[in-house]
Design a protein around this motif. Structure first.
Motif, PDB file in Angstrom:
ATOM      1  N   PRO A   1      78.005  26.439  47.737  1.00  0.00           N
ATOM      2  CA  PRO A   1      79.325  27.513  48.120  1.00  0.00           C
ATOM      3  C   PRO A   1      79.212  29.170  48.335  1.00  0.00           C
ATOM      4  O   PRO A   1      79.852  29.393  49.300  1.00  0.00           O
ATOM      5  CB  PRO A   1      79.492  27.600  46.741  1.00  0.00           C
ATOM      6  N   LEU A   2      77.373  28.986  48.556  1.00  0.00           N
ATOM      7  CA  LEU A   2      77.143  30.092  49.340  1.00  0.00           C
ATOM      8  C   LEU A   2      77.286  30.019  50.843  1.00  0.00           C
ATOM      9  O   LEU A   2      78.113  31.500  51.760  1.00  0.00           O
ATOM     10  CB  LEU A   2      75.621  30.796  49.470  1.00  0.00           C
TER      11      LEU A   2
ATOM     12  N   ALA B   1      79.928  28.131  52.519  1.00  0.00           N
ATOM     13  CA  ALA B   1      81.030  28.464  52.780  1.00  0.00           C
ATOM     14  C   ALA B   1      81.732  30.176  52.864  1.00  0.00           C
ATOM     15  O   ALA B   1      82.495  30.819  53.481  1.00  0.00           O
ATOM     16  CB  ALA B   1      82.063  28.110  51.818  1.00  0.00           C
ATOM     17  N   THR B   2      81.461  30.669  51.874  1.00  0.00           N
ATOM     18  CA  THR B   2      81.717  31.894  51.038  1.00  0.00           C
ATOM     19  C   THR B   2      81.524  32.645  52.851  1.00  0.00           C
ATOM     20  O   THR B   2      81.802  33.600  52.473  1.00  0.00           O
ATOM     21  CB  THR B   2      80.541  32.685  50.911  1.00  0.00           C
ATOM     22  N   LEU B   3      80.132  32.629  52.702  1.00  0.00           N
ATOM     23  CA  LEU B   3      79.357  33.723  53.756  1.00  0.00           C
ATOM     24  C   LEU B   3      80.258  32.623  55.787  1.00  0.00           C
ATOM     25  O   LEU B   3      80.227  33.896  56.245  1.00  0.00           O
ATOM     26  CB  LEU B   3      77.837  32.997  54.437  1.00  0.00           C
TER      27      LEU B   3
ATOM     28  N   ARG C   1      87.080  40.290  49.452  1.00  0.00           N
ATOM     29  CA  ARG C   1      86.787  39.655  49.053  1.00  0.00           C
ATOM     30  C   ARG C   1      85.816  39.542  47.896  1.00  0.00           C
ATOM     31  O   ARG C   1      85.632  39.377  45.978  1.00  0.00           O
ATOM     32  CB  ARG C   1      85.395  39.044  49.714  1.00  0.00           C
TER      33      ARG C   1
ATOM     34  N   THR D   1      83.513  31.787  55.556  1.00  0.00           N
ATOM     35  CA  THR D   1      84.878  32.737  56.055  1.00  0.00           C
ATOM     36  C   THR D   1      84.743  33.748  55.886  1.00  0.00           C
ATOM     37  O   THR D   1      85.229  34.228  56.317  1.00  0.00           O
ATOM     38  CB  THR D   1      85.365  32.130  54.189  1.00  0.00           C
ATOM     39  N   PHE D   2      83.443  34.356  55.114  1.00  0.00           N
ATOM     40  CA  PHE D   2      83.253  36.132  55.518  1.00  0.00           C
ATOM     41  C   PHE D   2      83.259  37.028  56.861  1.00  0.00           C
ATOM     42  O   PHE D   2      84.042  37.821  57.507  1.00  0.00           O
ATOM     43  CB  PHE D   2      81.789  36.709  54.589  1.00  0.00           C
TER      44      PHE D   2
ATOM     45  N   THR E   1      88.514  39.947  44.841  1.00  0.00           N
ATOM     46  CA  THR E   1      89.155  38.734  44.356  1.00  0.00           C
ATOM     47  C   THR E   1      87.804  37.763  43.021  1.00  0.00           C
ATOM     48  O   THR E   1      87.866  37.272  42.714  1.00  0.00           O
ATOM     49  CB  THR E   1      89.299  37.397  45.009  1.00  0.00           C
ATOM     50  N   MET E   2      86.606  38.597  43.220  1.00  0.00           N
ATOM     51  CA  MET E   2      85.334  37.669  42.179  1.00  0.00           C
ATOM     52  C   MET E   2      85.859  38.699  42.012  1.00  0.00           C
ATOM     53  O   MET E   2      84.860  38.433  40.650  1.00  0.00           O
ATOM     54  CB  MET E   2      84.175  37.518  43.007  1.00  0.00           C
TER      55      MET E   2
END
Lengths: 343, 312
Positions: B4-5, B7-9, B265, B11-12, B268-269
């Motif tokens: 997940p990290l 993926a987040t990175l 980001r 997209t960021f 949304t978190m």
């Protein structure tokens, strides 16, 4: 002769603007007479409409005076928008920190604090310009965004009203309000504050040695430097006063209309103020007249939208075109101004 | 690292670059203009005009290439009005830019309402899809962010490289700087000061219009009133933060883009820091950088000053 040609130039501008308005009104399929009559009725047709012109002109006069004072020394203040918000923060902080103050003291202190807050916001780019030659244009724009976001942060954190889920401050004590002038309308004493400020600016700029120095610096800073007029001091001072006046405009929007700090108290007043100052030729009386005119344009276009279905954005078009034409008129309608300057 | 990290990175980073692209394009345009000595704070108007006309064209024809051209033409029209009023009529360039911002905001809103009426559903167009560059796009994290983007991102990078060669390695670049630093000397040396400035303004309009078109053609797929919402002013800030160097402008645009992407980001978190803290960040950084670089002013000497050949 020059005066005659100047007048002709302005007549030509008025005719062009009228023509553009007619074309725009026809473009949306509306009736021209109906549109124009509803425009005028919106301004003069009712007591309320006319009072709205004065209400909207209030921040424009104050911020416009501020921009004009800056222009006098060559300080191009695009940051009135941010300085308005700083003034709004000032009165909110004062009202919440010292709710027990008596009305006269409270309002007086609020105006003073708003002046200082707005002034500080503008004096920073002023010092950067005067001392280091860094252009104030972009700095003042950046400070607008910082101020806007600062208000956003404050109404969500330290100044938030805990009893509401919305981003806004608690109501300020009644002492922190300008008196209403004509009760059913929104007109408040801020309008008188604005007129008083116009007189004060007139005296400062045209009737004091400081004002003379400021004007001299704006006309030719190098000559002033040689003649012993302190350029640095005058630019910084005019920047401070410039922001301070815009700060008072922000105080007025809270004390006269909203009575609490919210986001979006200024729909671009700070930017329109620059246009007001230009149209008023940086003269206090001119600024008052221009602010009333621009405000009437907006109020009238609102009524035109309601009655004739012409979008209010026509006001922005007319205002922008007017400024472009005025700036370009020297070349368009003969260069009379240049002749005057050279003689 | 866990999945997940990563993926987040990814997209960021990808979002950062997408946010930065229109700012880079408009910022590069303004850089050219300012180097020639013309400051145009009407970038907002240029971008808005570009966005509007590209939308209108694509809506009517369905052709994205035509839309891009229309956007660039729309931007150029605005910058040329600015150029004529400030170079020919020698008006205050800042005020002209500001007035154009009002004029174009009103005009695009007006024309949009006239063309589409008051609708609750915004008319929309298909957006341009990203291009996947084979092999490179499979590099973890960076691959998707850098090599799975739309054509404009690659174009912006190419422009940065191209302009840094143009500015510092070609004679044209020297001429451009000369006109902005010392127009009289440039004139004496036989350079056509106003012609060069007009061309620089044209470039500003074309690039700013492209930046505006990007917002519509790639990012949003629709137009609405005041679509740019201050992006033009932010582009001006990237020029200052980037010190009018193409790489610097891109770097500054990435800082702004990262702040925006981070803000979305975190929102949304559900992190309880107001998003405005992050919106403010690029401006605070710019001011701090300015304070640290005091005394090394990089402003072209003739910035904002019209050139009058017959005056001393």
């Amino acid at each position: 002769m020059n005066r005659f040609r100047d007048a002709l130039g302005f007549l030509a501008i008025a005719a062009i603007l009228l023509l553009i308005s007619v074309l725009l009104i026809l473009a949306v399929g509306s009736d021209v007479t109906k549109a124009f009559s509803s425009f005028l009725r919106g301004i003069f047709g009712s007591f309320y409409g006319f009072s709205e012109v004065l209400v909207r002109a209030t921040p424009l006069i104050l911020a416009g005076l501020g921009v004009a004072v800056g222009f006098r020394t060559g300080f191009v203040n695009i940051g009135a928008e941010g300085q308005i918000y700083l003034g709004a923060i000032a009165i909110t902080v004062l009202g919440l920190a010292a709710p027990g103050l008596p009305p006269v003291l409270m309002v007086g202190l609020a105006i003073l604090l708003g002046f200082v807050f707005g002034g500080i916001w503008s004096v920073v780019p002023g010092i950067l310009k005067a001392r280091f030659g860094i252009s104030e244009v972009i700095n003042t724009i950046m400070l607008n965004y910082i101020a806007l976001n600062l208000v956003g942060v404050l109404v969500r954190t330290w100044l938030k009203d805990p009893s509401y889920p919305y981003p806004m401050s608690p109501m300020l004590p009644a002492a922190a309000s300008y008196p209403e002038l004509l009760s059913p309308t929104r007109l408040h004493a801020g309008f008188l504050v604005a007129l008083a400020a116009a007189v004060a600016v007139y005296v400062l700029v045209f009737r004091t040695p400081t004002g003379f120095e400021m004007r001299a610096v704006g006309l030719n800073s190098r000559a002033c430097h040689c003649a012993g007029i302190p350029v640095y001091k005058n630019i910084v001072l005019s920047a401070f006063i410039s922001g301070g006046l815009a700060g008072i405009a922000g105080v007025g929007e809270i004390a006269g209309l909203h009575h609490r700090l919210i986001e979006g108290i200024s729909p671009g007043y700070g930017y329109i103020a620059i246009i007001v100052s230009l149209l008023g030729q940086n003269h206090p009386l001119g600024v008052v007249v221009a602010a009333l005119g621009v405000s009437a344009l907006h109020v009238g276009s609102l009524s035109m939208q309601r009655a004739a279905g012409v979008p209010t954005s026509i006001a922005s078009i007319i205002m922008g075109t007017l400024v472009v034409l005025i700036l370009a008129r020297k070349s368009l309608f003969g260069s009379t101004v240049k002749l005057v300057r050279e003689n | 690292m866990d999945v997940p990290l990563i993926a987040t990175l990814t997209t960021f980073l990808a979002a950062t670059i997408r946010m930065a692209t229109p700012l880079t394009l408009a910022g590069l345009g303004e850089t050219i203009s300012e180097k020639s000595g013309v400051i145009n704070i009407g970038v907002e108007a240029i971008m808005l005009s570009g966005a509007f006309f590209s939308f209108l064209t694509v809506f009517a024809t369905g052709n994205h290439f035509l839309g891009l051209l229309a956007g660039m033409a729309g931007g150029a029209a605005v910058s040329m009005v600015h150029a004529v009023v400030s170079l020919r009529c020698k008006a205050n360039q800042t005020i002209v830019g500001l007035a154009l911002n009002f004029l174009i905001l009103g005009l695009t809103s007006f024309l949009f309402l006239k063309s589409f009426g008051q609708t609750t559903i915004l008319p929309s167009i298909a957006v341009i899809k990203p291009i996947q560059i084979p092999i490179l796009s499979r590099i973890p994290i960076l691959g998707q962010a850098l090599f799975h983007q739309d054509i404009f991102v690659y174009l912006a990078i190419a422009l940065v490289i191209g302009l840094s060669v143009f500015f510092y390695k070609t004679e044209w670049g020297v001429s451009l700087h000369a006109v902005g630093e010392h127009p009289r000397a440039a004139d004496t040396a036989g350079l056509q000061v106003d012609t060069i400035r007009y061309l620089a303004c044209l470039a500003n309009g074309l690039l700013g219009g492209m930046g505006g078109a990007y917002l519509v053609l790639v990012k949003l797929g629709f137009f609405m009133e005041n679509l740019t919402a201050g992006k033009g002013y932010i582009a001006l800030v990237t020029v200052i933060l980037g010190r009018r160097n193409p790489w610097g402008v891109m770097g500054a645009a990435l800082v702004v883009g990262a702040a925006e992407a981070l803000q979305i980001r975190l929102q949304t978190m559900g992190i309880p820091i107001p998003s405005q803290v992050f919106s403010m960040f690029p401006y605070v950084v710019t001011i701090v950088v300015l304070l640290f670089s005091i005394g090394k002013s990089s402003d072209p000497s003739a910035l904002g000053v019209p050139y009058e050949r017959d005056k001393r």
